[in-house]
Design an enzyme around this catalytic site. Structure first.
Site, PDB file in Angstrom:
ATOM      1  N   ASP A  48     -45.833 -23.480 -21.270  1.00  0.00           N
ATOM      2  CA  ASP A  48     -46.016 -21.992 -21.439  1.00  0.00           C
ATOM      3  C   ASP A  48     -46.209 -21.314 -20.142  1.00  0.00           C
ATOM      4  O   ASP A  48     -47.209 -21.489 -19.275  1.00  0.00           O
ATOM      5  CB  ASP A  48     -47.381 -21.839 -22.384  1.00  0.00           C
ATOM      6  CG  ASP A  48     -47.801 -20.412 -22.463  1.00  0.00           C
ATOM      7  OD1 ASP A  48     -47.098 -19.445 -21.898  1.00  0.00           O
ATOM      8  OD2 ASP A  48     -49.030 -20.092 -22.801  1.00  0.00           O
ATOM      9  N   HIS A  65     -53.352 -20.750 -24.672  1.00  0.00           N
ATOM     10  CA  HIS A  65     -53.639 -19.273 -25.401  1.00  0.00           C
ATOM     11  C   HIS A  65     -53.352 -19.674 -26.834  1.00  0.00           C
ATOM     12  O   HIS A  65     -52.788 -20.352 -27.130  1.00  0.00           O
ATOM     13  CB  HIS A  65     -52.490 -18.364 -24.776  1.00  0.00           C
ATOM     14  CG  HIS A  65     -52.398 -17.101 -25.159  1.00  0.00           C
ATOM     15  ND1 HIS A  65     -51.663 -16.761 -26.451  1.00  0.00           N
ATOM     16  CD2 HIS A  65     -52.740 -15.999 -24.495  1.00  0.00           C
ATOM     17  CE1 HIS A  65     -52.017 -15.356 -26.627  1.00  0.00           C
ATOM     18  NE2 HIS A  65     -52.668 -14.779 -25.100  1.00  0.00           N
ATOM     19  N   GLN A 113     -47.902 -16.817 -17.729  1.00  0.00           N
ATOM     20  CA  GLN A 113     -48.931 -16.521 -16.836  1.00  0.00           C
ATOM     21  C   GLN A 113     -48.368 -16.610 -15.352  1.00  0.00           C
ATOM     22  O   GLN A 113     -48.737 -16.417 -14.349  1.00  0.00           O
ATOM     23  CB  GLN A 113     -50.173 -16.758 -16.513  1.00  0.00           C
ATOM     24  CG  GLN A 113     -51.020 -16.333 -17.739  1.00  0.00           C
ATOM     25  CD  GLN A 113     -51.280 -15.001 -17.810  1.00  0.00           C
ATOM     26  OE1 GLN A 113     -51.366 -14.355 -16.855  1.00  0.00           O
ATOM     27  NE2 GLN A 113     -51.691 -14.189 -18.817  1.00  0.00           N
ATOM     28  N   CYS A 163     -57.665 -14.196 -26.335  1.00  0.00           N
ATOM     29  CA  CYS A 163     -56.809 -15.075 -27.203  1.00  0.00           C
ATOM     30  C   CYS A 163     -56.888 -16.470 -26.815  1.00  0.00           C
ATOM     31  O   CYS A 163     -56.031 -17.182 -26.667  1.00  0.00           O
ATOM     32  CB  CYS A 163     -55.290 -14.781 -27.174  1.00  0.00           C
ATOM     33  SG  CYS A 163     -55.310 -13.092 -27.661  1.00  0.00           S
TER      34      CYS A 163
END
Lengths: 414, 147
Positions: free
Chosen positions: A208, A131, A211, A372
């Site tokens: 990250d 992202h 999600q 994004c």
């Protein structure tokens, strides 16, 4: 169809839906099918109540009041830190830093860790599927330090090519930033293996998790990553709140990210000493109501059970993939072996934005755009995709509504 | 579905599928790139503007049906027009989609087929992209975004 750990019948999706007041509505006279969960998830009543009760009954600033309300608010806020610690399997509560979200978390690591540890010739390694929020902070860091950004490529299914990834891990690789689950492709990365490879090369690893946390159980101890970022609003909590898990020794050695109140032990014009962890990284009055909402969201997910959620979503993914792929003119973008319940696609002759508008009028909320993740769009040679992303409250009937709506798009543009 | 039919009128769908003046122009006197960061749509507008007349106009790029149709209709509408006429058309078009009271349809001619976009606020930027790009090209700006 994939094999499931548990029969779908054991999961009462209608009971789950009743906990989400926003789902009980029609848009343009059609039942709402909210399939934009990778953008943000809806909030259960418990989360909404936690936020409003804080403002109605216990609003006060934390960590400094001498009065009743402040003590209550402080205790409630710090109790969520314990919940968050347990939720991601961190060893110590001081390893949980409340922030605005994953974007702020990546920026914090890039600036507070990156700037003091990287120099010219050093490298940061990410993947093509990141992202923008796991790309741009590293670009800024590289500009500031003279380090170089390297990108591990992905294959046509949207999976990281592990041999290439490993080849790019070099002596000068200081930081590796990888997404747990791709927001545009749905790919679940083999993060454990990727972290192990990176650590063998002495790199510090940030995962990250934006999600991931509403869909799968996360255990930072088992992953053995150095940083893990969590977004509140993508896991049933309010917007503007999330947290960073950081390995204690690393956080301890890092300089502060922002200066201000709460992050100091004492201040004078000659010398300021910083507060200990985790307050060192929590300058200013935080989003207290948001943190309490996050606590309620964690409770809710634990109560429903993330394993059950994952099984339900896997069923939806299989069902939706089969239905959508069967529509003439559809090209799936993101066909990894291991996927979260995110289905990205394009429709021949029709721009994703036009698809999105027609789906919207059918009550089906999806995202159309580059998500994004412009490098991903470029990798697949498309300007944009349509993305349907599912959560614990979605149903097979909503997949059917999506399918019918896509067929209408085809009719419309025929 | 009727609002959708107002948005995607046959003329709009036709221009979307088979845009007019969709080509590169080597001898352009003015050109600009318009970018819609929201959806990644990007178009380049070329103008040959001489003796206060738009002698030729064309565009290239990728976009949705609305943005492509709007650009295609734009090229038809401004060819042969003076700068003052073009500026009046830009103002009328933007008013049609965003002003509280829409302008007299007389001012718009064929462009009125895009008036349905008004009822789809998230799509207004798709329709205005080429017009903003035209404004930028005439003003000597190379690049414009709709944000």
């Amino acid at each position: 169809m994939g094999t499931r750990m548990m029969p779908v019948g054991a999961y009462d999706v209608e009971a789950v839906r009743r906990d989400f007041p926003i789902l009980r509505q029609q848009v343009y006279g059609k039942p709402l099918a909210y399939l934009d969960n990778a953008a943000t998830t809806q909030k259960p009543q418990g989360v909404i109540d936690a936020v409003s009760e804080y403002y109605a009954r216990s609003n006060a600033n934390i960590h400094r009041g001498v009065h009743f309300l402040s003590e209550q608010a402080t205790a409630a806020y710090e109790a969520v830190r314990d919940k968050a610690r347990a939720f991601v399997g961190a060893a110590d509560r001081s390893e949980i830093i409340f922030l605005r979200g994953t974007t702020e978390a990546v920026n914090l690591v890039a600036q507070a860790y990156g700037r003091s540890n990287l120099g010219p010739g050093d490298e940061v390694l990410i993947t093509t599927m990141e992202h923008h929020s796991n790309i741009v902070p590293w670009q800024i860091l590289c500009e500031q330090t003279g380090a170089a950004l390297r990108v591990a490529p992905i294959n046509d299914d949207g999976e990281v090519i592990l041999e290439e990834y490993e080849r790019l891990l070099r002596e000068r690789t200081r930081i590796v930033g990888i997404t747990h689950i791709s927001n545009s492709l749905g790919t679940i990365n083999p993060v454990r293996e990727m972290i192990a490879m990176a650590r063998r090369h002495g790199a510090t690893v940030l995962v990250d998790g934006a999600q991931a946390t509403a869909h799968t159980r996360v255990d930072v101890g088992a992953l053995d990553c150095d940083f893990y970022t969590v977004s509140g609003h993508k896991m049933l909590a309010p917007t503007g709140v999330g947290f960073l898990y950081g390995r204690r020794q690393i956080l301890d050695a890092m300089p502060p990210y922002q200066g201000g109140g709460d992050m100091i032990a004492s201040v004078s014009f000659e010398k300021t000493t910083y507060n200990r962890l985790p307050q060192k990284f929590e300058a200013g009055t935080p989003h207290i109501a948001g943190v309490l909402g996050l606590g309620a969201a964690i409770d809710y997910l634990q109560e429903v059970g993330l394993e059950r959620v994952a099984a339900h979503e896997e069923d939806l993914l299989d069902y939706a993939t089969q239905k959508i792929a069967a529509i003439p003119g559809v090209r799936l973008v993101g066909t990894a072996q291991r996927k979260a319940a995110i289905v990205g696609f394009t429709l021949e002759q029709v721009h994703p934005h036009d698809v999105g508008t027609i789906l919207d009028r059918e009550g089906v909320a999806v995202r159309a755009g580059h998500h994004c993740a412009q490098p991903v769009m470029e990798r697949f040679g498309v300007a944009a995709t349509v993305r349907a992303s599912f959560a614990l409250y979605n149903t097979r009937e909503e997949v059917d509504a999506l399918e019918r709506a896509i067929l209408k798009v085809r009719e419309f543009f025929a | 579905m009727s609002e959708l039919r107002d948005l995607y009128q046959e003329v709009v769908l036709d221009h979307g599928r088979h845009p007019h003046n969709f080509r590169h122009m080597d001898e352009a006197s003015h050109q600009s790139v318009g970018f819609n960061p929201l959806c990644g749509d990007k178009l380049t507008l070329f103008l040959r503007y001489e003796d206060d007349v738009v002698q030729d106009v064309s565009f290239q790029g990728s976009g949705c049906a609305i943005s492509t149709a709007s650009a295609s209709l734009l090229t038809d509408a401004i060819k042969g027009k003076s700068r003052a006429e073009v500026e009046e058309l830009i103002a009328a078009f933007l008013d049609m989609l965003t002003a509280e009271s829409p302008p007299d349809p007389e001012r718009l001619g064929k462009l009125a087929v895009l008036s349905g976009v008004r009822d789809f606020p998230v799509r207004v930027k798709c329709a205005t992209l080429s017009w903003r790009t035209l404004e930028a090209a005439l003003g000597g700006t190379d690049e414009v975004t709709t944000e």
